[in-house]
Design a protein around this motif. Sequence first.
Motif, mmCIF file in Angstrom:
data_model
loop_
_atom_site.group_PDB
_atom_site.id
_atom_site.type_symbol
_atom_site.label_atom_id
_atom_site.label_comp_id
_atom_site.label_asym_id
_atom_site.label_seq_id
_atom_site.Cartn_x
_atom_site.Cartn_y
_atom_site.Cartn_z
ATOM 1 N N GLU A 63 24.720 13.836 -55.598
ATOM 2 C CA GLU A 63 25.235 14.210 -54.278
ATOM 3 C C GLU A 63 25.276 15.738 -54.157
ATOM 4 O OE1 GLU A 63 28.308 10.425 -54.386
ATOM 5 O OE2 GLU A 63 28.950 12.415 -55.010
ATOM 6 N N GLU A 92 34.850 13.940 -61.656
ATOM 7 C CA GLU A 92 33.727 13.344 -60.935
ATOM 8 C C GLU A 92 32.568 14.329 -60.801
ATOM 9 O OE1 GLU A 92 34.482 11.105 -57.075
ATOM 10 O OE2 GLU A 92 32.838 12.432 -56.510
ATOM 11 N N ASP A 114 39.070 13.331 -59.277
ATOM 12 C CA ASP A 114 38.059 13.601 -58.244
ATOM 13 C C ASP A 114 38.614 14.821 -57.519
ATOM 14 O OD1 ASP A 114 36.452 13.779 -56.045
ATOM 15 O OD2 ASP A 114 36.670 11.687 -55.416
ATOM 16 N N ASP A 117 37.895 14.560 -52.840
ATOM 17 C CA ASP A 117 37.342 13.298 -52.347
ATOM 18 C C ASP A 117 37.074 13.438 -50.843
ATOM 19 O OD1 ASP A 117 36.733 10.476 -52.409
ATOM 20 O OD2 ASP A 117 38.614 10.201 -51.339
ATOM 21 N N GLY A 118 35.929 12.906 -50.420
ATOM 22 C CA GLY A 118 35.575 12.998 -48.995
ATOM 23 C C GLY A 118 34.751 14.242 -48.720
ATOM 24 N N SER A 119 33.935 14.640 -49.712
ATOM 25 C CA SER A 119 33.174 15.899 -49.598
ATOM 26 C C SER A 119 32.397 16.008 -48.280
ATOM 27 C CB SER A 119 32.166 16.017 -50.732
ATOM 28 O OG SER A 119 32.826 15.953 -51.949
ATOM 29 N N ASN A 209 32.416 0.909 -43.955
ATOM 30 C CA ASN A 209 31.248 1.509 -43.304
ATOM 31 C C ASN A 209 30.368 0.358 -42.817
ATOM 32 O OD1 ASN A 209 28.884 2.705 -42.559
ATOM 33 N ND2 ASN A 209 28.862 4.187 -44.248
ATOM 34 N N TYR A 242 37.944 4.011 -39.968
ATOM 35 C CA TYR A 242 37.214 4.457 -41.160
ATOM 36 C C TYR A 242 37.034 5.967 -41.093
ATOM 37 C CZ TYR A 242 33.660 4.393 -44.885
ATOM 38 O OH TYR A 242 32.967 4.582 -46.061
ATOM 39 N N GLY A 244 36.034 7.764 -43.861
ATOM 40 C CA GLY A 244 34.923 8.159 -44.734
ATOM 41 C C GLY A 244 35.405 9.056 -45.852
ATOM 42 N N THR A 245 36.722 9.218 -45.957
ATOM 43 C CA THR A 245 37.359 9.833 -47.124
ATOM 44 C C THR A 245 38.235 8.728 -47.706
ATOM 45 O OG1 THR A 245 37.497 12.049 -46.152
ATOM 46 C CG2 THR A 245 39.029 11.558 -47.933
ATOM 47 N N LEU A 246 37.828 8.201 -48.865
ATOM 48 C CA LEU A 246 38.531 7.053 -49.433
ATOM 49 C C LEU A 246 40.039 7.250 -49.472
ATOM 50 C CD1 LEU A 246 38.609 4.419 -51.180
ATOM 51 C CD2 LEU A 246 38.273 5.898 -53.161
ATOM 52 N N PHE A 260 40.744 -1.779 -47.101
ATOM 53 C CA PHE A 260 39.554 -0.926 -47.179
ATOM 54 C C PHE A 260 38.525 -1.656 -48.035
ATOM 55 C CE2 PHE A 260 36.900 1.823 -49.669
ATOM 56 C CZ PHE A 260 36.500 2.840 -48.816
ATOM 57 N N TYR A 262 34.637 -1.144 -49.879
ATOM 58 C CA TYR A 262 33.311 -0.604 -50.176
ATOM 59 C C TYR A 262 32.734 -1.569 -51.195
ATOM 60 C CZ TYR A 262 29.831 2.881 -49.271
ATOM 61 O OH TYR A 262 28.712 3.496 -48.791
ATOM 62 N N LYS A 272 29.790 1.930 -54.459
ATOM 63 C CA LYS A 272 29.568 3.375 -54.480
ATOM 64 C C LYS A 272 30.645 4.123 -55.267
ATOM 65 C CE LYS A 272 29.380 7.437 -51.586
ATOM 66 N NZ LYS A 272 29.412 8.065 -50.277
ATOM 67 N N ARG A 274 33.747 5.374 -57.763
ATOM 68 C CA ARG A 274 33.834 5.548 -59.205
ATOM 69 C C ARG A 274 35.129 4.954 -59.760
ATOM 70 N NH1 ARG A 274 30.233 9.507 -56.779
ATOM 71 N NH2 ARG A 274 31.859 9.186 -55.246
ATOM 72 N N GLU A 278 38.400 7.207 -58.867
ATOM 73 C CA GLU A 278 38.826 6.734 -57.539
ATOM 74 C C GLU A 278 39.512 5.372 -57.610
ATOM 75 O OE1 GLU A 278 34.791 7.267 -56.089
ATOM 76 O OE2 GLU A 278 35.381 8.971 -54.868
HETATM 77 P P1 AHM Z 1 33.029 11.838 -52.754
HETATM 78 O O1 AHM Z 1 34.057 11.613 -53.808
HETATM 79 O O2 AHM Z 1 31.825 12.548 -53.286
HETATM 80 O O3 AHM Z 1 33.550 12.481 -51.527
HETATM 81 O O4 AHM Z 1 32.404 10.375 -52.305
HETATM 82 C C1 AHM Z 1 33.200 9.273 -52.076
HETATM 83 C C2 AHM Z 1 33.388 9.020 -50.605
HETATM 84 C C3 AHM Z 1 34.699 8.316 -50.354
HETATM 85 O O5 AHM Z 1 35.714 9.236 -50.153
HETATM 86 C C4 AHM Z 1 34.408 7.525 -49.103
HETATM 87 O O6 AHM Z 1 35.209 6.369 -48.994
HETATM 88 C C5 AHM Z 1 32.963 7.164 -49.271
HETATM 89 O O7 AHM Z 1 32.400 8.132 -50.136
HETATM 90 C C6 AHM Z 1 32.236 7.180 -47.971
HETATM 91 O O8 AHM Z 1 30.944 6.737 -48.165
HETATM 92 P P2 AHM Z 1 29.953 6.443 -46.934
HETATM 93 O O9 AHM Z 1 29.629 7.769 -46.365
HETATM 94 O O10 AHM Z 1 28.793 5.757 -47.582
HETATM 95 O O11 AHM Z 1 30.680 5.549 -45.964
#
Ligand code: AHM
Length: 334
Positions: A63, A92, A114, A117-119, A209, A242, A244-246, A260, A262, A272, A274, A278
């Motif tokens: 990534e 991570e 991590d 998280d949510g980069s 997602n 959602y 997109g930040t776990l 939630f 994934y 996806k 870890r 995570e």
């Molecule tokens: P990261 O730790 O590199 O940010 O990646 C993990 C993130 C989670 O925070 C989030 O739930 C997920 O990836 C989102 O994935 P997607 O973009 O596939 O929905």
Amino acid sequence: MAELMTLSRYILQRKRNFEGATGEFTLLLSHIALAAKVVSRQVAKAGLLDVLGKTGEENIQGEEVKKLDVIANDLLKSLLNDLPMVAAIASEEEEDMIVTEAGREVGKYLVCFDPLDGSSNIDVDITIGTIFSIRKRKTAGKAATPQDFFAPGSEQVAAGYALYGSSTMFVYTTGDGVDGFTLDPSVGEFVLSHPDMRIPPGCKCLSANTNNRRNWFDGTCSFVDHVASGQDPAFQGTSARYVGTLVADVHRNLLTGGVFLYPADKKSKNGKLRLLYEAHPLAFIVEQAGGAATDGKRRILDIVADGLHTRVPLIIGNREAVDLYGRFAALEGG
Ligand code: AHM
Ligand code: MG
């Protein structure tokens, strides 16, 4: 004036309840909280400090690495490297574990994190967070090896996260409930704001997602359709949410009730996310708050990593919703 229960006071008060406590754990947790405060300051001023954007590198996960990922990772590494009670750390963002200088032989704790998280949300001003997990190692007197990290999540002695949102929060568990603290920027301290957090009954949010649906197994599709159908009274008030930040999705669902996912899918049989950075820490927190976390079949806290970057499907939130997902997955795959 109401009593100001800061994180440090709180940890110290709790420590008194444990016979033989040395204060090492207190110091370790305080250092992680310090890192969270510094990252919070960097995140808040990110647009002004030229720390947004990519470094041009890729991490071990393939990534893109963002500048703030590196800042948070370096900060945690340098703070933990100086602590003699920490034997090794795993991040991570790092391919290999790091044996610390101060704790190489004497350290009894292993820390996984991590750093951010949510980069993918960093550059667009959406909530991001730091997740951590603390274990005790079973070996002593020599440098730790990756095998020391390969143990069930139920052996974690503490886990937590910092969330850089509309306010900065620090949430942690030591296996005796979950407490949440909010950073008061005027005094620079985390103050107890959410004692004894419990996930409320009912499932207000479904977080997934849904664009991955084309790869989902039938069980996941059927579960999501069941929730959306409005036929089951348990999901009548459920909305899709959602970030997109776990850690932000899990935090919201912890406060409101929700699930939630994934999951495993046809492209990624291990999902996806870890396990060490995570899934294990968040599963520990959510279970301690009365919820559940599985990979669709197995309890996350029973799973043992076979590599530092092992991935795992993650279904986490209200116990009833997680169990129901498991029933759909058992019948139709997921
Ligand atoms: P990261 O730790 O590199 O940010 O990646 C993990 C993130 C989670 O925070 C989030 O739930 C997920 O990836 C989102 O994935 P997607 O973009 O596939 O929905
Ligand atoms: Mg992450």
